[in-house]
Scaffold this motif. Structure first.
Motif, PDB file in Angstrom:
ATOM      1  N   LEU A 126       8.260  24.827  -8.365  1.00 16.87           N
ATOM      2  CA  LEU A 126       7.444  24.573  -7.180  1.00 16.87           C
ATOM      3  C   LEU A 126       6.160  23.811  -7.501  1.00 16.87           C
ATOM      4  O   LEU A 126       5.534  23.243  -6.617  1.00 16.87           O
ATOM      5  CB  LEU A 126       7.066  25.896  -6.504  1.00 16.87           C
ATOM      6  N   ILE A 127       5.768  23.810  -8.756  1.00 14.77           N
ATOM      7  CA  ILE A 127       4.505  23.183  -9.155  1.00 14.77           C
ATOM      8  C   ILE A 127       4.621  21.666  -9.000  1.00 14.77           C
ATOM      9  O   ILE A 127       5.509  21.048  -9.573  1.00 14.77           O
ATOM     10  CB  ILE A 127       4.152  23.573 -10.607  1.00 14.77           C
ATOM     11  N   PRO A 128       3.729  21.067  -8.213  1.00 13.26           N
ATOM     12  CA  PRO A 128       3.809  19.623  -7.944  1.00 13.26           C
ATOM     13  C   PRO A 128       3.199  18.781  -9.070  1.00 13.26           C
ATOM     14  O   PRO A 128       2.167  18.127  -8.906  1.00 13.26           O
ATOM     15  CB  PRO A 128       3.030  19.476  -6.637  1.00 13.26           C
ATOM     16  N   LYS A 129       3.848  18.791 -10.220  1.00 19.51           N
ATOM     17  CA  LYS A 129       3.310  18.103 -11.397  1.00 19.51           C
ATOM     18  C   LYS A 129       3.246  16.586 -11.224  1.00 19.51           C
ATOM     19  O   LYS A 129       2.442  15.933 -11.871  1.00 19.51           O
ATOM     20  CB  LYS A 129       4.137  18.449 -12.635  1.00 19.51           C
ATOM     21  N   GLU A 130       4.088  16.025 -10.373  1.00 18.84           N
ATOM     22  CA  GLU A 130       4.088  14.569 -10.187  1.00 18.84           C
ATOM     23  C   GLU A 130       2.873  14.097  -9.391  1.00 18.84           C
ATOM     24  O   GLU A 130       2.386  12.995  -9.591  1.00 18.84           O
ATOM     25  CB  GLU A 130       5.361  14.103  -9.461  1.00 18.84           C
ATOM     26  N   SER A 131       2.401  14.920  -8.483  1.00 20.68           N
ATOM     27  CA  SER A 131       1.319  14.494  -7.598  1.00 20.68           C
ATOM     28  C   SER A 131      -0.019  15.186  -7.866  1.00 20.68           C
ATOM     29  O   SER A 131      -1.027  14.810  -7.284  1.00 20.68           O
ATOM     30  CB  SER A 131       1.723  14.735  -6.143  1.00 20.68           C
ATOM     31  N   GLU A 132      -0.026  16.191  -8.724  1.00 26.87           N
ATOM     32  CA  GLU A 132      -1.262  16.912  -9.025  1.00 26.87           C
ATOM     33  C   GLU A 132      -1.361  17.157 -10.531  1.00 26.87           C
ATOM     34  O   GLU A 132      -0.376  17.091 -11.251  1.00 26.87           O
ATOM     35  CB  GLU A 132      -1.295  18.247  -8.274  1.00 26.87           C
ATOM     36  N   ASN A 133      -2.559  17.446 -10.962  1.00 23.36           N
ATOM     37  CA  ASN A 133      -2.854  17.630 -12.375  1.00 23.36           C
ATOM     38  C   ASN A 133      -2.642  19.097 -12.769  1.00 23.36           C
ATOM     39  O   ASN A 133      -3.506  19.931 -12.514  1.00 23.36           O
ATOM     40  CB  ASN A 133      -4.302  17.191 -12.623  1.00 23.36           C
ATOM     41  N   TRP A 134      -1.500  19.411 -13.382  1.00 24.16           N
ATOM     42  CA  TRP A 134      -1.141  20.785 -13.735  1.00 24.16           C
ATOM     43  C   TRP A 134      -0.856  20.918 -15.222  1.00 24.16           C
ATOM     44  O   TRP A 134      -0.267  20.031 -15.836  1.00 24.16           O
ATOM     45  CB  TRP A 134       0.122  21.226 -12.984  1.00 24.16           C
ATOM     46  N   LEU A 135      -1.228  22.067 -15.749  1.00 23.72           N
ATOM     47  CA  LEU A 135      -0.852  22.470 -17.102  1.00 23.72           C
ATOM     48  C   LEU A 135      -0.183  23.832 -16.982  1.00 23.72           C
ATOM     49  O   LEU A 135      -0.710  24.738 -16.338  1.00 23.72           O
ATOM     50  CB  LEU A 135      -2.091  22.593 -18.002  1.00 23.72           C
ATOM     51  N   ILE A 136       0.983  23.969 -17.591  1.00 17.48           N
ATOM     52  CA  ILE A 136       1.680  25.254 -17.644  1.00 17.48           C
ATOM     53  C   ILE A 136       1.549  25.772 -19.058  1.00 17.48           C
ATOM     54  O   ILE A 136       1.930  25.090 -20.010  1.00 17.48           O
ATOM     55  CB  ILE A 136       3.163  25.097 -17.258  1.00 17.48           C
ATOM     56  N   ILE A 137       1.001  26.972 -19.199  1.00 16.25           N
ATOM     57  CA  ILE A 137       0.828  27.581 -20.523  1.00 16.25           C
ATOM     58  C   ILE A 137       1.667  28.844 -20.598  1.00 16.25           C
ATOM     59  O   ILE A 137       1.491  29.764 -19.795  1.00 16.25           O
ATOM     60  CB  ILE A 137      -0.646  27.957 -20.798  1.00 16.25           C
ATOM     61  N   ASP A 138       2.558  28.889 -21.579  1.00 16.18           N
ATOM     62  CA  ASP A 138       3.279  30.124 -21.865  1.00 16.18           C
ATOM     63  C   ASP A 138       2.382  30.930 -22.795  1.00 16.18           C
ATOM     64  O   ASP A 138       2.133  30.536 -23.928  1.00 16.18           O
ATOM     65  CB  ASP A 138       4.627  29.831 -22.531  1.00 16.18           C
ATOM     66  N   VAL A 139       1.875  32.054 -22.309  1.00 15.11           N
ATOM     67  CA  VAL A 139       0.910  32.848 -23.062  1.00 15.11           C
ATOM     68  C   VAL A 139       1.566  33.853 -24.007  1.00 15.11           C
ATOM     69  O   VAL A 139       0.873  34.603 -24.697  1.00 15.11           O
ATOM     70  CB  VAL A 139      -0.085  33.578 -22.117  1.00 15.11           C
ATOM     71  N   SER A 140       2.894  33.838 -24.075  1.00 18.85           N
ATOM     72  CA  SER A 140       3.614  34.787 -24.937  1.00 18.85           C
ATOM     73  C   SER A 140       3.150  34.637 -26.386  1.00 18.85           C
ATOM     74  O   SER A 140       3.193  33.550 -26.954  1.00 18.85           O
ATOM     75  CB  SER A 140       5.122  34.537 -24.860  1.00 18.85           C
ATOM     76  N   GLY A 141       2.669  35.731 -26.936  1.00 16.23           N
ATOM     77  CA  GLY A 141       2.241  35.745 -28.331  1.00 16.23           C
ATOM     78  C   GLY A 141       0.933  35.032 -28.602  1.00 16.23           C
ATOM     79  O   GLY A 141       0.530  34.900 -29.752  1.00 16.23           O
ATOM     80  N   LYS A 142       0.250  34.560 -27.574  1.00 15.27           N
ATOM     81  CA  LYS A 142      -1.013  33.848 -27.769  1.00 15.27           C
ATOM     82  C   LYS A 142      -2.188  34.780 -27.501  1.00 15.27           C
ATOM     83  O   LYS A 142      -2.115  35.671 -26.665  1.00 15.27           O
ATOM     84  CB  LYS A 142      -1.094  32.650 -26.828  1.00 15.27           C
ATOM     85  N   THR A 143      -3.275  34.539 -28.208  1.00 13.36           N
ATOM     86  CA  THR A 143      -4.494  35.302 -27.977  1.00 13.36           C
ATOM     87  C   THR A 143      -5.228  34.720 -26.764  1.00 13.36           C
ATOM     88  O   THR A 143      -4.964  33.581 -26.352  1.00 13.36           O
ATOM     89  CB  THR A 143      -5.436  35.239 -29.190  1.00 13.36           C
ATOM     90  N   LYS A 144      -6.161  35.487 -26.219  1.00 17.29           N
ATOM     91  CA  LYS A 144      -6.980  34.990 -25.108  1.00 17.29           C
ATOM     92  C   LYS A 144      -7.736  33.737 -25.538  1.00 17.29           C
ATOM     93  O   LYS A 144      -7.868  32.786 -24.775  1.00 17.29           O
ATOM     94  CB  LYS A 144      -7.971  36.062 -24.651  1.00 17.29           C
TER      95      LYS A 144
END
Length: 133
Positions: free
Chosen positions: A100-118
Motif C-alpha cells: 500500500l505504500i506509495p513509493k513511486e509518488s512519495e518519499n518512503w523508507l521501509i526499515i525491517d527492525v528485526s535484530g536491530k538496535t534502537k
C-alpha cells in the motif's frame, strides 16, 4: 514520520513529526473492515491525504514481534493488546501494509527492525532524511 518541509530554522529549530498518518488509517480500514461500507472513507483518505517530505515505515519479522511482546509491559491501547495477543494476525497486518505504500509518488523508507538496535534504526532514519533533503 517527519515533515521537514515545515521546518523553519527561525522558529526554534523545530519541525513536525507524526507517528500516524493517512496510510495507517487506510491500511487499518482496508484490513479490518474490508467488507464494510466504511471502506469508502479509506478511499477518500488515500486520494486526499497530505504528502509528507519523509516517511518511514518500520516492519519486523514474526519472531521479532514475539520477542518484543515478551520484553514489554502491558500494551497501552486495546488495539495494541489485540495485536500482541495475536502476533500471527499482527504479522499479516504488517505485510498487508507494504504494497500500500506509495513509493513511486512519495518519499518512503521501509526499515525491517528485526535484530536491530534502537540506535541502528535511528541512524538509518536520520541518514534517510539527510540523504533526501
Amino acid at each position: 514520520i517527519f515533515d521537514l518541509l515545515q521546518y523553519v530554522p527561525s522558529q526554534n529549530d523545530s519541525f513536525v513529526m507524526m507517528d500516524r498518518n493517512w496510510l495507517s488509517m487506510y491500511a487499518h480500514l482496508c484490513f479490518f473492515y474490508s467488507a464494510s461500507p466504511i471502506i469508502s472513507l479509506a478511499e477518500v483518505l488515500r486520494e486526499s491525504h497530505i504528502t509528507f517530505s519523509h516517511n518511514i515505515y518500520l516492519t519486523s519479522s514474526l519472531g521479532e514481534k514475539r520477542k518484543r511482546i515478551d520484553r514489554h509491559a502491558e500494551p497501552l491501547t486495546g488495539f495494541d493488546k489485540y495485536l500482541s495477543d495475536n502476533p500471527d494476525l499482527h504479522q499479516r497486518y504488517d505485510k498487508f501494509w507494504i504494497p500500500l505504500i506509495p513509493k513511486e509518488s512519495e518519499n518512503w523508507l521501509i526499515i525491517d527492525v528485526s535484530g536491530k538496535t534502537k540506535r541502528e534504526v535511528l541512524k538509518r532514519s536520520i541518514d534517510f532524511i539527510l540523504e533526501n533533503e
